[in-house]
Write a protein that holds these residues in place. Structure first.
Motif, PDB file in Angstrom:
ATOM      1  N   LEU A   1       0.826  -1.212   0.000  1.00  0.00           N
ATOM      2  CA  LEU A   1       0.000   0.000   0.000  1.00  0.00           C
ATOM      3  C   LEU A   1       0.859   1.260   0.000  1.00  0.00           C
ATOM      4  O   LEU A   1       0.511   2.251  -0.648  1.00  0.00           O
ATOM      5  CB  LEU A   1      -0.962  -0.023   1.187  1.00  0.00           C
ATOM      6  CG  LEU A   1      -2.072  -1.071   1.100  1.00  0.00           C
ATOM      7  CD1 LEU A   1      -2.836  -1.159   2.423  1.00  0.00           C
ATOM      8  CD2 LEU A   1      -3.025  -0.768  -0.044  1.00  0.00           C
ATOM      9  N   GLU A   2       1.988   1.214   0.702  1.00  0.00           N
ATOM     10  CA  GLU A   2       2.935   2.342   0.675  1.00  0.00           C
ATOM     11  C   GLU A   2       3.505   2.525  -0.729  1.00  0.00           C
ATOM     12  O   GLU A   2       3.645   3.644  -1.219  1.00  0.00           O
ATOM     13  CB  GLU A   2       4.071   2.123   1.675  1.00  0.00           C
ATOM     14  CG  GLU A   2       3.659   2.189   3.120  1.00  0.00           C
ATOM     15  CD  GLU A   2       3.282   3.587   3.574  1.00  0.00           C
ATOM     16  OE1 GLU A   2       3.894   4.563   3.111  1.00  0.00           O
ATOM     17  OE2 GLU A   2       2.355   3.688   4.400  1.00  0.00           O
TER      18      GLU A   2
ATOM     19  N   GLN B   1       0.984   4.162  -2.851  1.00  0.00           N
ATOM     20  CA  GLN B   1       0.881   5.581  -2.516  1.00  0.00           C
ATOM     21  C   GLN B   1       1.961   6.392  -3.229  1.00  0.00           C
ATOM     22  O   GLN B   1       1.719   7.509  -3.673  1.00  0.00           O
ATOM     23  CB  GLN B   1       0.983   5.764  -1.004  1.00  0.00           C
ATOM     24  CG  GLN B   1       0.732   7.181  -0.553  1.00  0.00           C
ATOM     25  CD  GLN B   1       0.770   7.303   0.960  1.00  0.00           C
ATOM     26  OE1 GLN B   1       1.520   6.604   1.622  1.00  0.00           O
ATOM     27  NE2 GLN B   1      -0.059   8.169   1.492  1.00  0.00           N
ATOM     28  N   LYS B   2       3.152   5.831  -3.363  1.00  0.00           N
ATOM     29  CA  LYS B   2       4.246   6.526  -4.047  1.00  0.00           C
ATOM     30  C   LYS B   2       4.080   6.510  -5.565  1.00  0.00           C
ATOM     31  O   LYS B   2       4.556   7.405  -6.251  1.00  0.00           O
ATOM     32  CB  LYS B   2       5.580   5.879  -3.676  1.00  0.00           C
ATOM     33  CG  LYS B   2       5.948   6.083  -2.228  1.00  0.00           C
ATOM     34  CD  LYS B   2       7.203   5.321  -1.872  1.00  0.00           C
ATOM     35  CE  LYS B   2       7.487   5.436  -0.379  1.00  0.00           C
ATOM     36  NZ  LYS B   2       8.580   4.555   0.042  1.00  0.00           N
TER      37      LYS B   2
ATOM     38  N   THR C   1      -0.302   8.899  -9.068  1.00  0.00           N
ATOM     39  CA  THR C   1      -0.408  10.357  -9.069  1.00  0.00           C
ATOM     40  C   THR C   1      -1.868  10.757  -9.250  1.00  0.00           C
ATOM     41  O   THR C   1      -2.727   9.903  -9.479  1.00  0.00           O
ATOM     42  CB  THR C   1       0.418  10.985 -10.207  1.00  0.00           C
ATOM     43  OG1 THR C   1      -0.236  10.700 -11.461  1.00  0.00           O
ATOM     44  CG2 THR C   1       1.842  10.451 -10.226  1.00  0.00           C
TER      45      THR C   1
ATOM     46  N   LYS D   1      -5.184   4.271   4.725  1.00  0.00           N
ATOM     47  CA  LYS D   1      -4.285   4.027   3.593  1.00  0.00           C
ATOM     48  C   LYS D   1      -4.979   4.359   2.276  1.00  0.00           C
ATOM     49  O   LYS D   1      -4.389   5.004   1.404  1.00  0.00           O
ATOM     50  CB  LYS D   1      -3.808   2.574   3.576  1.00  0.00           C
ATOM     51  CG  LYS D   1      -2.941   2.186   4.745  1.00  0.00           C
ATOM     52  CD  LYS D   1      -1.568   2.767   4.618  1.00  0.00           C
ATOM     53  CE  LYS D   1      -0.672   2.252   5.715  1.00  0.00           C
ATOM     54  NZ  LYS D   1       0.609   2.928   5.732  1.00  0.00           N
TER      55      LYS D   1
ATOM     56  N   SER E   1      -5.503   8.092   1.643  1.00  0.00           N
ATOM     57  CA  SER E   1      -4.285   8.860   1.370  1.00  0.00           C
ATOM     58  C   SER E   1      -3.807   8.724  -0.075  1.00  0.00           C
ATOM     59  O   SER E   1      -2.892   9.431  -0.483  1.00  0.00           O
ATOM     60  CB  SER E   1      -3.167   8.422   2.316  1.00  0.00           C
ATOM     61  OG  SER E   1      -2.714   7.117   1.986  1.00  0.00           O
ATOM     62  N   LEU E   2      -4.422   7.826  -0.828  1.00  0.00           N
ATOM     63  CA  LEU E   2      -3.997   7.627  -2.218  1.00  0.00           C
ATOM     64  C   LEU E   2      -4.535   8.741  -3.104  1.00  0.00           C
ATOM     65  O   LEU E   2      -5.669   9.172  -2.962  1.00  0.00           O
ATOM     66  CB  LEU E   2      -4.475   6.268  -2.728  1.00  0.00           C
ATOM     67  CG  LEU E   2      -3.916   5.060  -1.986  1.00  0.00           C
ATOM     68  CD1 LEU E   2      -4.597   3.782  -2.466  1.00  0.00           C
ATOM     69  CD2 LEU E   2      -2.410   4.953  -2.179  1.00  0.00           C
ATOM     70  N   ARG E   3      -3.685   9.191  -4.023  1.00  0.00           N
ATOM     71  CA  ARG E   3      -4.097  10.220  -4.973  1.00  0.00           C
ATOM     72  C   ARG E   3      -4.723   9.553  -6.188  1.00  0.00           C
ATOM     73  O   ARG E   3      -4.641   8.356  -6.365  1.00  0.00           O
ATOM     74  CB  ARG E   3      -2.888  11.041  -5.389  1.00  0.00           C
ATOM     75  CG  ARG E   3      -2.287  11.802  -4.219  1.00  0.00           C
ATOM     76  CD  ARG E   3      -0.960  12.366  -4.568  1.00  0.00           C
ATOM     77  NE  ARG E   3      -0.029  11.235  -4.716  1.00  0.00           N
ATOM     78  CZ  ARG E   3       1.257  11.352  -4.918  1.00  0.00           C
ATOM     79  NH1 ARG E   3       1.789  12.529  -5.032  1.00  0.00           N
ATOM     80  NH2 ARG E   3       2.027  10.300  -5.003  1.00  0.00           N
TER      81      ARG E   3
ATOM     82  N   ILE F   1      -9.153   5.569  -7.343  1.00  0.00           N
ATOM     83  CA  ILE F   1      -8.798   4.277  -6.777  1.00  0.00           C
ATOM     84  C   ILE F   1      -9.998   3.346  -6.866  1.00  0.00           C
ATOM     85  O   ILE F   1     -11.105   3.704  -6.477  1.00  0.00           O
ATOM     86  CB  ILE F   1      -8.370   4.412  -5.298  1.00  0.00           C
ATOM     87  CG1 ILE F   1      -7.218   5.390  -5.151  1.00  0.00           C
ATOM     88  CG2 ILE F   1      -8.022   3.050  -4.709  1.00  0.00           C
ATOM     89  CD1 ILE F   1      -5.952   5.010  -5.862  1.00  0.00           C
TER      90      ILE F   1
END
Length: 96
Positions: A23-24, A27-28, A31, A77, A80-82, A85
């Motif tokens: 998930l991290e 997130q990276k 976009t 989590k 926080s995603l851009r 989703i």
């Protein structure tokens, strides 16, 4: 889509740490111009004391608070995603 990136966690890789790191990673990678797709398949539990929790392969039924992934963690989590989703969830034994 110009490019599709996949991170696949199956069997022994679908640990609590592996899922949270995945998930991290997402997130990276995602976009505001992207579409992220998450598919969880596994077991879950719905316990009165902690609510819904997803059970990774290394979950200990006697220590669910410490070894599973609770709904609040998942919500944070995902929130926080851009970008856009899509979250698909197949969680047997969750009782809900």
């Amino acid at each position: 889509y110009k490019q599709v990136e996949i991170k696949l966690l199956i069997d022994q890789d679908a640990t609590q740490t592996g899922i949270l790191q995945g998930l991290e990673w997402l997130q990276k990678q995602v976009t505001k111009h992207d579409v992220g797709v998450i598919f969880f398949a596994g077991h879950g539990r719905n316990e009165p004391s902690i609510g819904y929790t997803f059970l990774p392969i290394d979950a200990d039924p006697k220590e669910l608070k410490l070894t599973s992934i609770g709904k609040d963690v998942l919500k944070r989590k995902l929130a926080s995603l851009r970008g856009k989703i899509l979250f698909f969830f197949d969680s047997c034994y969750s009782g809900a």
